[in-house]
Each structure stands twice: as C-alpha cells, then as structure tokens.
Design an enzyme around this catalytic site. Structure first.
Site, PDB file in Angstrom:
ATOM      1  N   THR A   7     -18.057 -18.300  -5.106  1.00 51.01           N
ATOM      2  CA  THR A   7     -19.219 -17.494  -5.485  1.00 51.01           C
ATOM      3  C   THR A   7     -20.396 -18.406  -5.796  1.00 51.01           C
ATOM      4  OG1 THR A   7     -20.040 -15.781  -6.994  1.00 51.01           O
ATOM      5  CG2 THR A   7     -18.659 -17.467  -7.974  1.00 51.01           C
ATOM      6  N   ASP A  68     -15.114  -9.354  -4.044  1.00 49.33           N
ATOM      7  CA  ASP A  68     -16.109  -8.477  -3.436  1.00 49.33           C
ATOM      8  C   ASP A  68     -15.980  -7.122  -4.107  1.00 49.33           C
ATOM      9  OD1 ASP A  68     -18.083  -8.808  -1.164  1.00 49.33           O
ATOM     10  OD2 ASP A  68     -17.287  -6.817  -0.746  1.00 49.33           O
ATOM     11  N   GLY A 148     -27.279  -3.371 -10.661  1.00 46.96           N
ATOM     12  CA  GLY A 148     -26.783  -2.473  -9.615  1.00 46.96           C
ATOM     13  C   GLY A 148     -26.868  -1.004 -10.011  1.00 46.96           C
ATOM     14  N   ASP A 150     -25.357   0.498 -12.399  1.00 44.49           N
ATOM     15  CA  ASP A 150     -24.981   0.729 -13.799  1.00 44.49           C
ATOM     16  C   ASP A 150     -25.743   1.876 -14.476  1.00 44.49           C
ATOM     17  OD1 ASP A 150     -23.008  -1.145 -13.784  1.00 44.49           O
ATOM     18  OD2 ASP A 150     -24.123  -2.688 -14.853  1.00 44.49           O
ATOM     19  N   HIS A 175     -14.239  -2.699 -13.391  1.00 47.39           N
ATOM     20  CA  HIS A 175     -13.443  -2.987 -12.198  1.00 47.39           C
ATOM     21  C   HIS A 175     -13.234  -4.495 -12.038  1.00 47.39           C
ATOM     22  CE1 HIS A 175     -17.704  -2.802 -11.675  1.00 47.39           C
ATOM     23  NE2 HIS A 175     -17.692  -3.373 -10.496  1.00 47.39           N
TER      24      HIS A 175
END
Ligand code: IMP
Length: 191
Positions: A7, A68, A148, A150, A175
């Site tokens: 990442t 991902d 994102g 959220d 998650h």
C-alpha cells in the site's frame, strides 16, 4: 520475518504496524524498491486484492499482503463494489456520494455493506481474508470524520454514521479492521 504491505497509504500502514507489533519487519513498497503503481484491473475486490499481492511477490520475491475494499449496495446489485473509488467519474468522495444518492432516489431497500479483502502471499502460497460490515445508507450526509462513503453509512446496530464516529470507534467494527484481525491471527504462529 520480512513482510511487505502493498500500500502507499501511510495511515493504513501505521494501523497495521500497531496491530502486528515488532515481530514483523513490515516493509513499505518503497522499501522493497517498488516505485510503480500496482495493477488493479480485475472486476472484483477479491481479484484486485490478489492481483496487487501477487504482483509484488512475482516482481520482488518478497512475502506480502495487499488489501482492497469497496461499498456493495443491495439495490444496485453490489455496485459500486470494485469501482467505489471512482464511481462519480473521478477520485472524488463527494462525486461518488452524489451518484449513489441519485441512483438510490426511488429505492426502498437502502441496505449496503462495506467489504475488505486482504490477500497474503506467503512463500508463494495465497491466502485471503474478508471483513464485512452491513448497514443502511441515509438520504443525506451526516458527520465530518472518516472518508469515502462514511457520511451516508450507518452500520447496523448503531445510530450514527461512520463519519460521526471517532477513528477508534469506527476501527472497532469496520470491514477493514475485521479483515486485518483475521490476518493478524493467521500470522501469529509465524511470529
Ligand atoms: P480502498 O481499496 O481501501 O482504497 O477503498 C476503495 C474505495 O472504497 C475508497 O476510495 C472509498 O470510496 C471506498 N471505501 C473503502 N473503505 C471505506 C471506508 O471505510 N469508508 C468509506 N468508504 C470506503
């Protein structure tokens, strides 16, 4: 044990470093000499996660894992899924939310789930770990934390959106943390 986290997201790296402790010399992509963009060209979250981890193993010969994630909306047959980052046309959180709200305008089912898949390649063997949190999508945004989707996602069993929670609160149920917890468990015998 040397292990690379595939990442370029410094925040994700710090988070997993804290979970894994000192036993693993966790390397960044830069530290193993990988400066290029990793391929993400499959049409699933599982596929992209695997593609990134296998790329690092094949090109650099280092044990590694990649993650991902995406939002899967029931009424949209699982979209945006693997396309979550660019759903509004560019990498723009507000544009992505706008498209989702527009597409859900007349939907009665507003259920969705966030999903993270982590792929670990250990001495050439592939392992996958999945973390999921289900919830409901609001019609308007609430909160300013996180990123994102959220501000429109309320996890089941909660009243507030992810964007109204502290990082720690979200981190307990997200998650991503659920998938990482499985990875950490799996790696315990190797420490
Ligand atoms: P990534 O694979 O972790 O980079 O996630 C891909 C995209 O999914 C992000 O750009 C976001 O649009 C969405 N996403 C993933 N995780 C979250 C989250 O925890 N909250 C909100 N959006 C997320």
């Amino acid at each position: 044990m040397q292990l690379c986290f595939a990442t370029n997201n410094a925040h994700k790296l710090a988070e997993i470093k804290a979970l894994l402790g000192e036993t693993f010399a966790l390397k960044t992509l830069k530290e193993i000499g990988c400066e290029e963009e990793l391929p993400e060209t499959t049409d699933t979250i599982e596929g992209n996660s695997r593609q990134k981890a296998e790329y690092v193993w094949e090109h650099f010969g280092v044990d590694c894992f990649a993650d991902d994630s995406g939002l899967e909306i029931t009424a949209l047959n699982g979209a945006p899924g693997v396309h979550s980052a660019y759903y509004g046309g560019s990498r723009d959180f507000q544009g992505n939310i706008a498209r989702v709200l527009e597409e859900l305008k007349s939907a009665s089912d507003r259920s969705a789930r966030f999903k993270t898949v982590i792929t670990l390649v250990l001495q050439g063997k592939v392992y996958q770990f999945e973390g999921v949190i289900t919830g409901q999508l609001l019609k308007e945004q609430r909160g300013s934390q996180g990123f994102g989707y959220d501000p429109i996602f309320v996890p089941d069993g909660h009243e507030r959106t992810f964007a109204e929670m502290s990082i720690e609160e979200k981190g307990k149920i997200s998650h991503r943390s659920r998938a990482f917890a499985q990875l950490v468990d799996f790696l315990k015998p190797y420490s």
